[in-house]
Design an enzyme around this catalytic site. Structure first.
Site, PDB file in Angstrom:
ATOM      1  N   PRO A  87      35.427 -21.362  10.539  1.00 53.09           N
ATOM      2  CA  PRO A  87      36.734 -21.099  11.415  1.00 53.09           C
ATOM      3  C   PRO A  87      36.777 -22.122  12.536  1.00 53.09           C
ATOM      4  O   PRO A  87      35.810 -22.290  13.329  1.00 53.09           O
ATOM      5  CB  PRO A  87      36.476 -19.738  11.797  1.00 53.09           C
ATOM      6  CG  PRO A  87      35.363 -19.172  10.938  1.00 53.09           C
ATOM      7  CD  PRO A  87      34.626 -20.221  10.453  1.00 53.09           C
ATOM      8  N   GLY A  89      37.582 -23.511  16.235  1.00 55.20           N
ATOM      9  CA  GLY A  89      37.735 -22.848  17.822  1.00 55.20           C
ATOM     10  C   GLY A  89      37.059 -21.561  17.760  1.00 55.20           C
ATOM     11  O   GLY A  89      37.291 -20.881  18.787  1.00 55.20           O
ATOM     12  N   GLY A  93      31.034 -24.536  15.568  1.00 57.08           N
ATOM     13  CA  GLY A  93      30.795 -26.055  15.303  1.00 57.08           C
ATOM     14  C   GLY A  93      31.749 -26.918  14.476  1.00 57.08           C
ATOM     15  O   GLY A  93      31.256 -27.805  13.902  1.00 57.08           O
ATOM     16  N   SER A  94      32.846 -26.152  14.525  1.00 59.74           N
ATOM     17  CA  SER A  94      34.031 -26.805  13.522  1.00 59.74           C
ATOM     18  C   SER A  94      34.118 -28.332  14.105  1.00 59.74           C
ATOM     19  O   SER A  94      34.326 -29.084  13.277  1.00 59.74           O
ATOM     20  CB  SER A  94      35.152 -26.047  13.512  1.00 59.74           C
ATOM     21  OG  SER A  94      35.930 -25.775  14.839  1.00 59.74           O
ATOM     22  N   SER A  95      34.344 -28.425  15.295  1.00 55.28           N
ATOM     23  CA  SER A  95      34.698 -29.807  15.964  1.00 55.28           C
ATOM     24  C   SER A  95      33.546 -30.829  15.560  1.00 55.28           C
ATOM     25  O   SER A  95      33.781 -31.764  15.175  1.00 55.28           O
ATOM     26  CB  SER A  95      34.811 -29.697  17.353  1.00 55.28           C
ATOM     27  OG  SER A  95      35.603 -28.820  17.711  1.00 55.28           O
ATOM     28  N   ASP A 138      25.568 -30.081  19.384  1.00 56.29           N
ATOM     29  CA  ASP A 138      26.422 -29.710  18.070  1.00 56.29           C
ATOM     30  C   ASP A 138      26.382 -30.857  17.068  1.00 56.29           C
ATOM     31  O   ASP A 138      26.106 -30.643  15.955  1.00 56.29           O
ATOM     32  CB  ASP A 138      27.620 -29.484  18.392  1.00 56.29           C
ATOM     33  CG  ASP A 138      27.893 -28.092  19.226  1.00 56.29           C
ATOM     34  OD1 ASP A 138      26.743 -27.713  19.841  1.00 56.29           O
ATOM     35  OD2 ASP A 138      28.908 -27.595  19.269  1.00 56.29           O
TER      36      ASP A 138
HETATM   37  C1  MEV Z   1      29.205 -25.405  22.466  1.00 61.25           C
HETATM   38  O1  MEV Z   1      29.078 -25.194  21.023  1.00 61.25           O
HETATM   39  C2  MEV Z   1      27.929 -25.345  23.058  1.00 61.25           C
HETATM   40  C3  MEV Z   1      28.112 -25.666  24.671  1.00 61.25           C
HETATM   41  O2  MEV Z   1      26.690 -25.731  25.126  1.00 61.25           O
HETATM   42  C4  MEV Z   1      28.714 -26.923  24.930  1.00 61.25           C
HETATM   43  C5  MEV Z   1      27.807 -28.126  24.353  1.00 61.25           C
HETATM   44  O3  MEV Z   1      26.525 -28.074  24.242  1.00 61.25           O
HETATM   45  O4  MEV Z   1      28.382 -29.259  24.108  1.00 61.25           O
HETATM   46  C6  MEV Z   1      28.843 -24.601  25.386  1.00 61.25           C
END
Ligand code: MEV
Length: 307
Positions: A87, A89, A93-95, A138
């Site tokens: 899913p 957003g 970790g979709s991005s 990520d």
């Molecule tokens: C986002 O998946 C995790 C955060 O810690 C941001 C990051 O690590 O880049 C909120």
């Protein structure tokens, strides 16, 4: 033509604190994004968000990858198609997955010889450009797969109990929430730095329990981590409802995962409670995804020459 895939992730511990150089444990999961890349005279990007050319508003991650790959290899155009069961957003970790899968596909198509570490680093550069601030976590986990302790990139054992994700379907922006936390930190540095430091201690305690498969203790630590994330202001009512409902349904522990502000939470549970936890998520307005951790990171699925 190349088809390359990369996994999504959940944070066992440490999101947000990892942005400030603290430790975290992050796990690749069995939800993936597949990118098909074909040599072409022009550039098109096709995903569930629409069909565009290079477009830094609608497809910022893919467009930035194309821009960065052009610094390594010269090509006229590229046709990119994205399929995903992560899913968008939602804190899974979709991005990072689409970034890593696109780099992996172009790396293979144009024979750039990037190593896994090169892919993770380039992915991080892309996330930094798009989000202004991001940790390496990520893209590293999506590239290498597995359960990884950051900041020393140590591979830990896969989680063998049940993993159930609850999606609030409330979209959130990592960029905005990471920025909100940095604002809160500027306002109350003496408080927020201490919270970040405590979050950064959880991976060190959790690592030992993970090695002994002591999922009850890991669940307790997840609950503590969730409370600390709440105090950073990244939790929302919809996530809390799922967190408390799943704990009542017998989870070892439940916490939000990723940036927060909406998106997903997850529970660890014994295998025989998976269905109960899943039902509790649905009864409280969420979508349930039953998954596993996986060692499979970025992966070229198929390659056809002359395309
Ligand atoms: C986002 O998946 C995790 C955060 O810690 C941001 C990051 O690590 O880049 C909120």
């Amino acid at each position: 033509m190349v088809i390359c895939s990369a996994p999504g992730k959940i944070y066992l511990f440490g999101e947000h604190a990892v942005v400030y150089g603290k430790d975290a444990i992050c796990c690749a999961i069995d939800l993936r994004t597949w990118v098909t890349a074909t040599k072409s005279s022009g550039t098109t990007i096709l995903s569930s968000l629409g069909v565009t050319g290079l477009d830094f508003d609608i497809h910022p991650y893919i467009s930035t990858v194309v821009e960065e790959m052009r610094k390594l290899v010269s090509f006229t155009g590229i046709a990119i198609k994205v399929d995903s069961n992560i899913p968008v957003g939602s804190g899974l970790g979709s991005s990072a997955a689409v970034t890593v899968a696109t780099i992996g596909a172009l790396n293979s198509l144009f024979e750039c010889n990037l190593t896994h570490n090169d892919i993770a680093k380039l992915g991080h550069k892309v996330e930094m450009k798009v989000q202004n601030n991001a940790s390496l976590t990520d893209t590293y986990v999506s590239t290498h797969g597995g359960v990884i302790k950051m900041s020393n990139c140590k591979k830990l054992p896969l989680i063998e109990c049940g993993v159930v994700i609850g999606n609030t379907n409330k979209l959130s922006s990592t960029k905005e929430i990471v920025n909100d936390v940095s604002m809160l930190r500027l306002e109350y540095p003496q408080l927020i730095d201490q919270i970040i430091n405590i979050i950064g201690e959880l991976p060190n305690i959790g690592e030992k329990h993970l090695e002994k498969k002591n999922y009850g203790a890991i669940g307790e630590l997840m609950n503590i981590n969730h409370g600390l994330l709440d105090s950073l202001g990244v939790n929302v009512k919809e996530l809390s409802n799922l967190v408390y409902a799943t704990r009542s349904a017998g989870a070892y522990g439940s916490k939000t995962t990723g940036a927060g502000g909406g998106g997903c939470m997850f529970s660890l549970t014994s295998k025989d409670h998976v269905d109960n936890i899943s039902k509790a998520i649905i009864a409280n307005g969420g979508d349930s995804l039953i998954t596993n951790t996986t060692n499979c990171g970025v992966n070229v699925e198929s390659k056809y020459e002359n395309c």
